[in-house]
Write a protein that holds these residues in place. Structure first.
Motif, mmCIF file in Angstrom:
data_model
loop_
_atom_site.group_PDB
_atom_site.id
_atom_site.type_symbol
_atom_site.label_atom_id
_atom_site.label_comp_id
_atom_site.label_asym_id
_atom_site.label_seq_id
_atom_site.Cartn_x
_atom_site.Cartn_y
_atom_site.Cartn_z
ATOM 1 N N TYR A 1 2.362 15.450 6.714
ATOM 2 C CA TYR A 1 1.503 14.275 6.850
ATOM 3 C C TYR A 1 1.860 13.529 8.131
ATOM 4 O O TYR A 1 0.979 13.113 8.894
ATOM 5 C CB TYR A 1 1.670 13.377 5.631
ATOM 6 N N HIS B 1 0.957 7.323 14.554
ATOM 7 C CA HIS B 1 1.152 6.115 13.760
ATOM 8 C C HIS B 1 2.626 5.861 13.444
ATOM 9 O O HIS B 1 3.101 4.730 13.529
ATOM 10 C CB HIS B 1 0.362 6.192 12.453
ATOM 11 N N TYR C 1 0.879 -1.167 0.000
ATOM 12 C CA TYR C 1 0.000 0.000 0.000
ATOM 13 C C TYR C 1 0.911 1.209 0.000
ATOM 14 O O TYR C 1 1.777 1.330 0.862
ATOM 15 C CB TYR C 1 -0.914 0.016 1.218
ATOM 16 N N ASN D 1 -0.226 12.696 11.671
ATOM 17 C CA ASN D 1 -0.459 11.290 12.016
ATOM 18 C C ASN D 1 0.644 10.744 12.907
ATOM 19 O O ASN D 1 1.056 9.594 12.782
ATOM 20 C CB ASN D 1 -0.541 10.449 10.738
ATOM 21 N N TYR E 1 1.711 5.453 -0.227
ATOM 22 C CA TYR E 1 1.296 6.844 -0.080
ATOM 23 C C TYR E 1 2.327 7.672 -0.847
ATOM 24 O O TYR E 1 3.524 7.553 -0.585
ATOM 25 C CB TYR E 1 1.321 7.277 1.386
ATOM 26 N N MET F 1 -2.897 4.799 9.595
ATOM 27 C CA MET F 1 -2.740 5.955 8.701
ATOM 28 C C MET F 1 -4.032 6.148 7.901
ATOM 29 O O MET F 1 -4.630 5.180 7.470
ATOM 30 C CB MET F 1 -1.599 5.704 7.708
ATOM 31 N N PRO F 2 -4.453 7.368 7.668
ATOM 32 C CA PRO F 2 -5.635 7.593 6.818
ATOM 33 C C PRO F 2 -5.390 7.020 5.435
ATOM 34 O O PRO F 2 -4.286 7.093 4.908
ATOM 35 C CB PRO F 2 -5.742 9.116 6.765
ATOM 36 N N LEU F 3 -6.422 6.447 4.856
ATOM 37 C CA LEU F 3 -6.292 5.755 3.591
ATOM 38 C C LEU F 3 -6.807 6.594 2.442
ATOM 39 O O LEU F 3 -7.749 7.344 2.585
ATOM 40 C CB LEU F 3 -7.054 4.430 3.649
ATOM 41 N N ALA F 4 -6.200 6.417 1.275
ATOM 42 C CA ALA F 4 -6.588 7.173 0.094
ATOM 43 C C ALA F 4 -7.453 6.304 -0.806
ATOM 44 O O ALA F 4 -7.794 5.176 -0.475
ATOM 45 C CB ALA F 4 -5.337 7.628 -0.637
#
Lengths: 154, 99
Positions: free
Chosen positions: A108, A115, A95, A112, A97, B1-4
């Motif tokens: 960012y 995390h 995944y 966050n 980013y 984490m925020p997801l896109a």
């Protein structure tokens, strides 16, 4: 999490599927990507076709307790195998980013911070790698993610 | 984490494990619907559950913006105490929520 698995089993028909996606317990790592010179520049849209992308590993982010939730999820799925489920298949993917600048990335992280965090050394390496890229680079945060399908016994 | 927005890789990986065509799906921890929208059109029924009212509100806003997403039934709820009858669903889908 065991009660969620038990409830899922209850509402599933016989031979129904419990499907799960969650990050693995591996720490998140950072890479700098840039397109091969002359290749497609907006490679984010082509990120799954990695042949034309140069990827420079930068290092690992630091985590406190957030990874424990992910390993707990993995444990819950393992325990589901004793709760009337059989493993159909499990696989992983990255995944990602994407960030255009280091500032965007650090902002960012500030939003966050519970995390993950990046050390100053990691940020320096990222900045160096971005400066050395021959085409417009992107900073990429990679989180290994697992997808699992379990089938309910009758 | 925020997801896109889910990447093609995420969608393709999920599809490689299960098909949603004609299925009754309960999605647990649906959030703002990021994984509901791509898959729900194939399903016979899609219920998206999340305990966070703000996330469900965001998903509703998206439904109002895009009528094609109205197929997804959104609800506030907890995966540990489901109000659905036994044996109703073909797929129970935990989307970044078992953790």
């Amino acid at each position: 999490m065991l009660s969620a698995v038990a409830e899922a089993r209850r509402v599933l028909r016989p031979h129904g599927i419990m499907l799960d996606v969650h990050p693995t317990g591996e720490p998140t790592h950072l890479e700098v990507w840039h397109a091969e010179y002359g290749a497609v520049d907006n490679f984010v849209e082509h990120a799954d076709n990695l042949a034309a992308i140069c990827r420079t590993p930068v290092g690992w982010l630091e985590h406190d307790e957030s990874l424990q939730d992910f390993t707990a999820a993995t444990d819950a799925l393992a325990e589901a195998l004793d709760q009337g489920f059989s493993l159909q298949r499990s696989t992983t993917f990255d995944y990602r980013y994407f960030f255009d600048t280091l500032d965007e990335f650090t902002e960012y992280l500030e939003d966050n911070e519970k995390h993950a965090r990046a050390s100053d050394e990691l940020l320096e390496r990222a900045l160096m790698a971005m400066k050395e890229a021959v085409t417009t680079p992107k900073l990429v945060m990679v989180q290994r993610t697992v997808v699992t399908a379990l089938r309910k016994y009758v | 984490m925020p997801l896109a927005t889910p990447s093609d890789l995420e969608l393709k990986t999920i599809r490689s494990l299960v098909g949603f065509s004609g299925c009754r799906v309960l999605e647990i921890g649906a959030g703002d619907g990021r994984l509901s929208w791509p898959f729900a059109p194939e399903a016979a029924q899609w219920i998206a559950l999340d305990p966070d009212a703000d996330e469900i509100a965001a998903a509703r806003t998206e439904q109002e913006r895009d009528k094609e997403k109205e197929k997804v039934r959104l609800a506030i709820g907890d995966g540990r105490a489901l109000c659905f009858p036994a044996g109703h669903f073909d797929i129970a889908f935990f989307t970044w929520s078992l953790c």
